[in-house]
Write an enzyme that holds these catalytic residues in place. Structure first.
Site, PDB file in Angstrom:
ATOM      1  N   CYS A   1       0.866  -1.186   0.000  1.00 55.48           N
ATOM      2  CA  CYS A   1       0.000   0.000   0.000  1.00 55.48           C
ATOM      3  C   CYS A   1       0.898   1.229   0.000  1.00 55.48           C
ATOM      4  O   CYS A   1       2.059   1.144  -0.430  1.00 55.48           O
ATOM      5  CB  CYS A   1      -0.991  -0.024   1.164  1.00 55.48           C
TER       6      CYS A   1
ATOM      7  N   ASN B   1       2.171   1.489   4.470  1.00 56.37           N
ATOM      8  CA  ASN B   1       2.436   0.225   5.190  1.00 56.37           C
ATOM      9  C   ASN B   1       2.075   0.330   6.675  1.00 56.37           C
ATOM     10  O   ASN B   1       2.713  -0.295   7.517  1.00 56.37           O
ATOM     11  CB  ASN B   1       3.904  -0.233   5.010  1.00 56.37           C
TER      12      ASN B   1
ATOM     13  N   CYS C   1      -1.658   0.856   7.356  1.00 56.71           N
ATOM     14  CA  CYS C   1      -3.104   0.565   7.439  1.00 56.71           C
ATOM     15  C   CYS C   1      -3.465  -0.689   6.625  1.00 56.71           C
ATOM     16  O   CYS C   1      -3.732  -1.747   7.191  1.00 56.71           O
ATOM     17  CB  CYS C   1      -3.937   1.754   6.954  1.00 56.71           C
ATOM     18  N   ARG C   2      -3.488  -0.552   5.303  1.00 51.65           N
ATOM     19  CA  ARG C   2      -4.046  -1.633   4.482  1.00 51.65           C
ATOM     20  C   ARG C   2      -3.131  -2.844   4.353  1.00 51.65           C
ATOM     21  O   ARG C   2      -3.572  -3.983   4.586  1.00 51.65           O
ATOM     22  CB  ARG C   2      -4.398  -1.090   3.086  1.00 51.65           C
ATOM     23  N   SER C   3      -1.864  -2.631   3.955  1.00 50.12           N
ATOM     24  CA  SER C   3      -1.026  -3.818   3.689  1.00 50.12           C
ATOM     25  C   SER C   3      -0.659  -4.607   4.951  1.00 50.12           C
ATOM     26  O   SER C   3      -0.608  -5.844   4.888  1.00 50.12           O
ATOM     27  CB  SER C   3       0.195  -3.478   2.832  1.00 50.12           C
TER      28      SER C   3
ATOM     29  N   ASP D   1      -8.074   3.876   0.753  1.00 51.07           N
ATOM     30  CA  ASP D   1      -7.164   4.308   1.815  1.00 51.07           C
ATOM     31  C   ASP D   1      -7.987   4.875   2.981  1.00 51.07           C
ATOM     32  O   ASP D   1      -8.688   5.877   2.810  1.00 51.07           O
ATOM     33  CB  ASP D   1      -6.243   5.387   1.222  1.00 51.07           C
TER      34      ASP D   1
END
Ligand code: 4NP
Length: 159
Positions: free
Chosen positions: A9, A12, A14-16, A126
């Site tokens: 993401c 690095n 939140c999402r990934s 995001d």
């Protein structure tokens, strides 16, 4: 044969890292597959290198049974293209960044993670600048769905 999966993401945090934790948990439920797959996450940006995941991601993940606390952010690097077979981006911006830094002749999969999802959304939005927690739970829903699809693909490939 060992297969590497890298979730990517922007920050690095939140999402990934959420994808890393969710997918590792799914692999743990498929022990023989887990022994053949290594998983990591990284961000295309460097702002949060060395940081823990965002507290809102940690809290949402914890409520859904995933532990992000030990993860630390790092930036994507050239070596990722030799260490990993699947570089899976959370959105189109991350994907185009990866395509720009990919070495010529990279033979792995460079694609959007939600390609493996049963739904028709293409990007994991995001959540960083969103107010409220809903965005963080939406991230988990999307990642869980795509993780199921990716497990199926890897089972067929390695089975
Ligand atoms: P992520 O979210 O890419 O899912 O980790 C973000 C985290 C931080 C920033 C942007 C997105 N930032 O601009 O600092």
């Amino acid at each position: 044969m060992s297969i590497g999966v890298l979730f990517v993401c922007l920050g690095n945090i939140c999402r990934s890292p959420t994808a890393e934790a969710v997918f590792k948990k799914r692999l743990a439920d498929h022990a023989w597959l887990g022994a053949q797959v290594h998983v990591d996450s990284a961000g295309t940006g460097a702002w949060h290198v060395g940081h823990s995941p965002d507290p809102r991601s940690i809290a949402a993940a914890q409520k859904r049974g995933y532990d992000l606390k030990s993860l630390r952010a790092r930036q994507t690097c050239t070596e990722d293209f030799s260490r990993f077979d699947y570089l899976l981006a959370m959105d189109h911006n991350n994907l185009s960044h990866l395509k720009q830094i990919a070495p010529q002749g990279f033979k792995g999969q460079l694609e959007l993670f939600l390609r493996y999802s049963a739904g028709n959304q293409t990007e994991v939005p995001d959540p960083y600048y969103q107010s409220g927690d809903k965005g963080f739970y939406d991230v988990i829903d999307l990642i869980e769905s795509a993780s199921e699809g990716l497990i199926d693909v890897l089972e067929k490939r390695l089975g």
